[in-house]
Design a protein around this motif. Structure first.
Motif, PDB file in Angstrom:
ATOM      1  N   GLY A 140      -4.554  -0.091   0.725  1.00 49.23           N
ATOM      2  CA  GLY A 140      -3.866   0.524  -0.413  1.00 49.23           C
ATOM      3  C   GLY A 140      -4.103   2.013  -0.526  1.00 49.23           C
ATOM      4  O   GLY A 140      -3.166   2.794  -0.529  1.00 49.23           O
ATOM      5  N   PRO A 141      -5.359   2.433  -0.600  1.00 51.15           N
ATOM      6  CA  PRO A 141      -5.599   3.871  -0.759  1.00 51.15           C
ATOM      7  C   PRO A 141      -5.497   4.661   0.546  1.00 51.15           C
ATOM      8  O   PRO A 141      -5.503   5.882   0.503  1.00 51.15           O
ATOM      9  CB  PRO A 141      -7.036   3.940  -1.288  1.00 51.15           C
ATOM     10  CG  PRO A 141      -7.490   2.551  -1.470  1.00 51.15           C
ATOM     11  CD  PRO A 141      -6.570   1.647  -0.757  1.00 51.15           C
ATOM     12  N   THR A 190       1.783   1.700  -3.786  1.00 51.16           N
ATOM     13  CA  THR A 190       0.788   2.012  -4.802  1.00 51.16           C
ATOM     14  C   THR A 190      -0.342   2.776  -4.145  1.00 51.16           C
ATOM     15  O   THR A 190      -0.571   2.666  -2.966  1.00 51.16           O
ATOM     16  CB  THR A 190       0.186   0.750  -5.435  1.00 51.16           C
ATOM     17  OG1 THR A 190      -0.865   0.297  -4.593  1.00 51.16           O
ATOM     18  CG2 THR A 190       1.203  -0.319  -5.622  1.00 51.16           C
ATOM     19  N   GLY A 191      -1.055   3.533  -4.933  1.00 51.62           N
ATOM     20  CA  GLY A 191      -2.199   4.231  -4.391  1.00 51.62           C
ATOM     21  C   GLY A 191      -3.469   3.448  -4.640  1.00 51.62           C
ATOM     22  O   GLY A 191      -4.556   3.893  -4.347  1.00 51.62           O
ATOM     23  N   ALA A 223       0.821  -1.199   0.000  1.00 50.74           N
ATOM     24  CA  ALA A 223       0.000   0.000   0.000  1.00 50.74           C
ATOM     25  C   ALA A 223       0.857   1.252   0.000  1.00 50.74           C
ATOM     26  O   ALA A 223       0.484   2.280  -0.555  1.00 50.74           O
ATOM     27  CB  ALA A 223      -0.920  -0.010   1.210  1.00 50.74           C
ATOM     28  N   ALA A 224       2.016   1.136   0.658  1.00 47.91           N
ATOM     29  CA  ALA A 224       2.907   2.291   0.688  1.00 47.91           C
ATOM     30  C   ALA A 224       3.518   2.557  -0.689  1.00 47.91           C
ATOM     31  O   ALA A 224       4.073   3.605  -0.941  1.00 47.91           O
ATOM     32  CB  ALA A 224       3.991   2.091   1.727  1.00 47.91           C
ATOM     33  N   VAL A 249      -3.030   4.039   3.296  1.00 44.01           N
ATOM     34  CA  VAL A 249      -1.608   4.286   3.560  1.00 44.01           C
ATOM     35  C   VAL A 249      -1.033   5.089   2.395  1.00 44.01           C
ATOM     36  O   VAL A 249      -1.231   4.732   1.245  1.00 44.01           O
ATOM     37  CB  VAL A 249      -0.838   2.958   3.705  1.00 44.01           C
ATOM     38  CG1 VAL A 249       0.651   3.215   3.902  1.00 44.01           C
ATOM     39  CG2 VAL A 249      -1.390   2.155   4.863  1.00 44.01           C
ATOM     40  N   PRO A 250      -0.345   6.196   2.667  1.00 39.86           N
ATOM     41  CA  PRO A 250       0.180   7.008   1.566  1.00 39.86           C
ATOM     42  C   PRO A 250       1.260   6.282   0.767  1.00 39.86           C
ATOM     43  O   PRO A 250       1.950   5.439   1.340  1.00 39.86           O
ATOM     44  CB  PRO A 250       0.765   8.221   2.282  1.00 39.86           C
ATOM     45  CG  PRO A 250       0.973   7.807   3.706  1.00 39.86           C
ATOM     46  CD  PRO A 250      -0.038   6.732   3.984  1.00 39.86           C
ATOM     47  N   PRO A 251       1.422   6.591  -0.553  1.00 37.99           N
ATOM     48  CA  PRO A 251       0.653   7.567  -1.327  1.00 37.99           C
ATOM     49  C   PRO A 251      -0.712   7.018  -1.730  1.00 37.99           C
ATOM     50  O   PRO A 251      -0.869   5.807  -1.852  1.00 37.99           O
ATOM     51  CB  PRO A 251       1.520   7.769  -2.572  1.00 37.99           C
ATOM     52  CG  PRO A 251       2.250   6.486  -2.735  1.00 37.99           C
ATOM     53  CD  PRO A 251       2.478   5.959  -1.354  1.00 37.99           C
ATOM     54  N   SER A 252      -1.666   7.898  -1.932  1.00 35.64           N
ATOM     55  CA  SER A 252      -3.031   7.489  -2.180  1.00 35.64           C
ATOM     56  C   SER A 252      -3.666   8.370  -3.243  1.00 35.64           C
ATOM     57  O   SER A 252      -3.650   9.592  -3.137  1.00 35.64           O
ATOM     58  CB  SER A 252      -3.798   7.596  -0.867  1.00 35.64           C
ATOM     59  OG  SER A 252      -5.160   7.849  -1.098  1.00 35.64           O
TER      60      SER A 252
END
Ligand code: NA
Ligand code: NA
Lengths: 163, 427, 307
Positions: B148-149, B109-110, B106-107, B151-154
């Protein structure tokens, strides 16, 4: 015959889309590279990236019609699973609605392209109609794919047992 | 109000009839314009193009591509192996590992669906061979994808910050703790479920050398989030450009590890095209929808109708959460943000709530919508990845959905979860 | 009101904002003149779309009225770029004298009408200035090599290249982060926008370079204009004239107020010592754009300004 035309469209659209994805990656990479590493920006990279991106999106979205790749709430269709003909009839109505939606985009998208032929893009000065053309071109693919789905559905309803 | 009823009635009817979301949105605009004659039909293709033609949305295909490259290039497998060797001894560890992998991924991919697809391909077989049913595995995976969305980036937060004029890095920082808290809640839920099943985890022993070797193998992959986040905060590239860097890095690494063939690369590209086009086309249709709403003054009408009920903070927050959970059920996150945030958030700010706190609440509540039936992108992706039916994924995700709802209420009523970290960093 | 038109613009609904001030003044005056028979519904924050799509919208009949900044017009009718040239106007009096000159702007507005958009009057968007980190700008030498974010407008980018900067065209939504993290050294905007977007908080210097003047227009779809009676058309033009006069005073007062406020909060504001060096370096692009703009128009404007 229809299936051949349809396959041709989807293969061509996919091929072009993959190339456009490469263009997006290369253009944005150049943007970072020239600004940070060479300390001299190349102008127009963002416009090229966006141009490729909208085209890729419209072409990709039209392929999704044929592959049933669009997000959908499928409760109603799932509940008809045991009754194949009823399920196909339900899908037939949906495909007709997609056809209507795509046709509206195609028709008015074509008008839009004609209207914007004299307008220039702000950065590179290319005609805006080149960008807007992604709308009717993508919609054309959607129309063709919706027709192909409709034909398949009708065959199944008429007693095809190949599924 | 008649206008509002016409367009929303059309939208909900089409969605629940089973017309694809993007076409439901577009056709409800077509129907609305046919009935009311409010604007010429040409506004639909024009607003569609302009809705898609936005630089920050380039992050959608680029992060998605990075995700597929990690899957195809064997990078995800290295990551999973490393985490498995380090944490394999904990009860319910395979589920925990899946969640940790999702957090890690998640960190990078957004994208929720990209997280589900990349981690799912590896972890579904691993989980089912360790005592999980397919339904449980698919549900857990869909939930993990919601990280995923968050945790940054999102992408959702980039869109939110852009729409509401907040700083993207500050918003990313504010989302960090909530992301970890949700990850922990999922781990707790998984452990409780697993312990109740009464299955003992396998006890494998690894030597220090084996452990070090697996960390070494994953080192290149572990460096990716450092590169992405470090690059943004170090002033080398913007969040959108970071998506390119992630994709190019994953490509180079995949080639360096000699696991990425030309065939796999083309395969990743094709998947990227269709996955991202599906999302972006919804964004375009939503732009036409949103413009028509504005032209018909519908947002103001709804806000005015709600206003009498939004007079105190607690009621406002509860109504906001309920409304967004409902909206998250039927609408895509990005379009929900663009359409609803400008109407609903100013009311909260008027009541004295913090704009950043509301931004985090708004985004995470909608993202929880990713795993709430009937419409949840993660549920569709997980059903596809795990090869189970939509109904089974819904059954599997239910316990995590309850955890998510507790989480949303925590975010709503404990603003410190979102605001402490950015405040400590002086942002 | 018997008739209500939506008037869109891309700025905020704040009372401090010059676009909003123009729109409100216009709406009030029109209501007064028409005895309440024509109402204006102001739609802020790009909710009706950006300037490009609002202009297209007026052409297509999907947008009633809009405030459109000059740099957005060059894509539709290149001759408007004459006002986007760097250091075309050295002060407000020069700008007003040309914009109010019917001999110059009359035929240009006629061209817009033929494209489907009726121009009712000009507002003052202010001069654009550089706000940045690192060092203040006092001459072309200072600007040399600096990474400056510019909007995606070719003439703007070329002007900054000519002045020796390293212009980079980022999306506005990514610019705040980029300035904050040092991805770019700064950007350039009119004073009111610098104030409303919070760049003063993350930049050290504002140099009053005044490199571009930024007029905007109040416009109405020709398809609507043609349905109005002669009397109604007269009210519209009179209301626009009143809004222009009032807003020109408003913007000058506001700019001073904003500069004082930002300076008090720690932004270092400086007049540019050697503005000539910038103007001279920038003027090298005039010839490149003479073709698109039209040599005659360019020469006429220059002659009237005594250049
Ligand atoms: Na993320
Ligand atoms: Na949902």
């Amino acid at each position: 015959m229809l299936r051949k035309v349809d396959d041709f469209f989807n293969k061509a659209y996919m091929g072009v889309s993959v190339i456009l994805l490469i263009v997006v990656i290369v253009a944005t990479t150049i943007q970072v590279f020239t600004r940070y590493i060479m300390n001299a920006s190349l102008s127009g990279t963002d416009e090229v990236a966006r141009f490729a991106f909208v085209w890729m999106s419209m072409l990709g979205a039209s392929i999704c019609v044929r592959t049933y790749g669009h997000a959908v709430v499928s409760i109603l269709n799932d509940s008809l699973k045991s009754k194949i003909k009823l399920q196909k009839s339900h899908d037939l109505i949906i495909q007709i609605l997609i056809f209507i939606g795509a046709f509206v985009i195609l028709k008015y998208g074509f008008n839009l392209v004609q209207m914007t032929a004299k307008q220039r893009s702000a950065g590179l000065g290319i005609p805006m109609s080149y960008t807007y053309a992604c709308i009717p071109v993508g919609a054309l693919g959607m129309v063709i794919n919706a027709i192909a789905n409709i034909v398949d559905d009708i065959k199944m309803i008429k007693g095809g047992t190949d599924k | 109000m008649t206008y509002a009823i016409i367009i929303f009635a059309l939208l909900f009817f089409l969605i629940f009839f089973g017309v694809p979301i993007a076409y439901s949105i577009e056709l409800s605009v077509v129907g609305f314009l046919l009935i009311t004659g409010l604007k010429p039909m040409i506004i639909i293709p024009q607003k569609m193009e302009i809705g898609m033609d936005t630089f920050v949305y380039l992050a959608i295909p680029l992060f998605t591509f990075a995700g597929y490259l990690m899957e195809q290039g064997g990078l995800s497998e290295r990551l999973v192996d490393c985490v498995e060797k380090l944490f394999g001894w904990i009860p319910g560890s395979m589920g925990t590992i899946t969640i940790i992998c999702c957090l890690f991924f998640a960190a990078l991919t957004g994208s929720g669906p990209a997280t589900v697809a990349a981690i799912g391909a590896l972890m579904i077989p691993t989980m089912t061979s360790n005592g999980y049913t397919k339904t449980e595995a698919a549900g857990l995976l869909a939930a993990g994808g919601a990280l995923g969305p968050i945790v940054p980036p999102s992408i959702a937060m980039i869109v939110y910050a852009t729409t509401m004029g907040l700083s993207v890095p500050t918003m990313f920082m504010a989302a960090m703790v909530p992301g970890i808290v949700l990850g922990l809640l999922f781990i707790i839920t998984n452990t409780i479920l697993f312990v109740r099943k009464g299955i003992k985890p396998e006890h494998k022993h690894y030597t220090a050398k084996e452990l070090l070797h697996s960390v070494w193998r994953a080192l290149g992959v572990i460096f990716l989030p450092v590169l992405v986040l470090g690059g943004i905060y170090g002033g080398i590239f913007t969040p959108t450009e970071a998506a390119t860097v992630a994709a190019v890095y994953a490509l180079i690494l995949g080639l360096a590890y000699r696991q990425l063939t030309v065939e796999k690369l083309i395969n990743a590209m094709k998947k990227t095209v269709t996955t991202s086009a599906m999302v972006v086309f919804i964004v375009g249709a939503s732009n036409a929808f949103g413009t028509i709403l504005a032209a018909a003054n519908i947002p103001k009408t709804i806000a005015n109708a709600l206003l009498p009920y939004l007079s105190n903070k607690v009621v406002y927050l509860l109504l906001l959460v309920v409304l967004l959970l409902l909206v998250g059920c039927v609408m895509e996150t990005v379009s929900s943000i663009v359409i609803l945030a400008p109407i609903l958030i100013p009311i909260g700010i008027e009541l004295g709530l913090d704009g950043m706190h509301l931004g985090i609440l708004f985004s995470v509540t909608l993202i929880v919508g990713f795993i709430t039936p009937p419409f949840g992108l993660n549920l569709f992706t997980s059903a596809a990845t795990s090869e189970v039916s939509f109904a089974e994924v819904v059954k599997g995700v239910a316990p995590y959905l309850i955890a998510s709802l507790i989480f949303v209420l925590m975010i709503a009523f404990i603003p410190q979860i979102s605001l402490t970290l950015p405040a400590l960093l002086g942002m | 009101a018997d008739k209500t038109f939506q008037l869109g613009h891309v700025n905020t609904s704040s009372d401090d904002d010059q676009y909003q001030y123009y729109a409100v003044t216009f709406a009030n005056k029109l209501e007064e003149l028409s005895g309440g028979s024509i109402g204006i519904d102001i739609v802020t924050d790009s909710v009706l779309g950006g300037e490009r799509d609002m202009f297209e919208g007026m052409q297509m009949g999907t947008v009633d009225m809009a405030l459109i900044t000059n740099f957005s017009l060059g894509s539709f009718d290149p001759e408007w770029q004459v006002f986007d040239l760097p250091y075309m106007f050295m002060d407000r009096e020069e700008a007003y004298s040309i914009l109010d000159d019917e001999e110059i702007t009359g035929p240009m507005q006629e061209n817009l009408y033929n494209m489907g958009v009726k121009s009712l009057g000009f507002g003052d968007g202010g001069f654009r200035h550089v706000i940045c980190n690192g060092k203040p700008i006092n001459s072309a030498d200072d600007l040399s090599g600096m990474k400056i974010r510019l909007p995606e407008t070719a003439i703007y980018v070329d002007a900054f290249k000519a002045m020796g900067a390293n212009p980079t065209t980022l999306a506005f939504s990514e610019t705040f982060t980029a300035v904050q993290q040092g991805t770019v050294d700064g950007l350039e905007l009119p004073i009111s926008s610098i104030h409303s977007t919070g760049y003063a908080d993350i930049c050290e210097y504002m140099s009053l370079t005044g490199h571009f003047y930024s007029p905007f227009q109040i416009q109405i779809a020709a398809s609507i204009w043609d349905t109005l009676s002669e009397e109604e058309q007269g009210w519209m033009l009179e209301a626009a004239k009143a809004a222009t006069d009032a807003e020109r005073e408003f913007v000058q007062d506001k700019e001073q107020e904003f500069i004082d406020e930002m300076a008090a909060n720690g932004l270092a504001v400086n007049e540019v010592e050697d503005k000539e060096s910038l103007a001279e370096a920038a003027s090298t692009i005039y010839d490149d754009y003479a073709g698109e703009i039209g040599q005659d128009l360019l020469d006429t404007v220059k002659a009237k300004l005594g250049r």
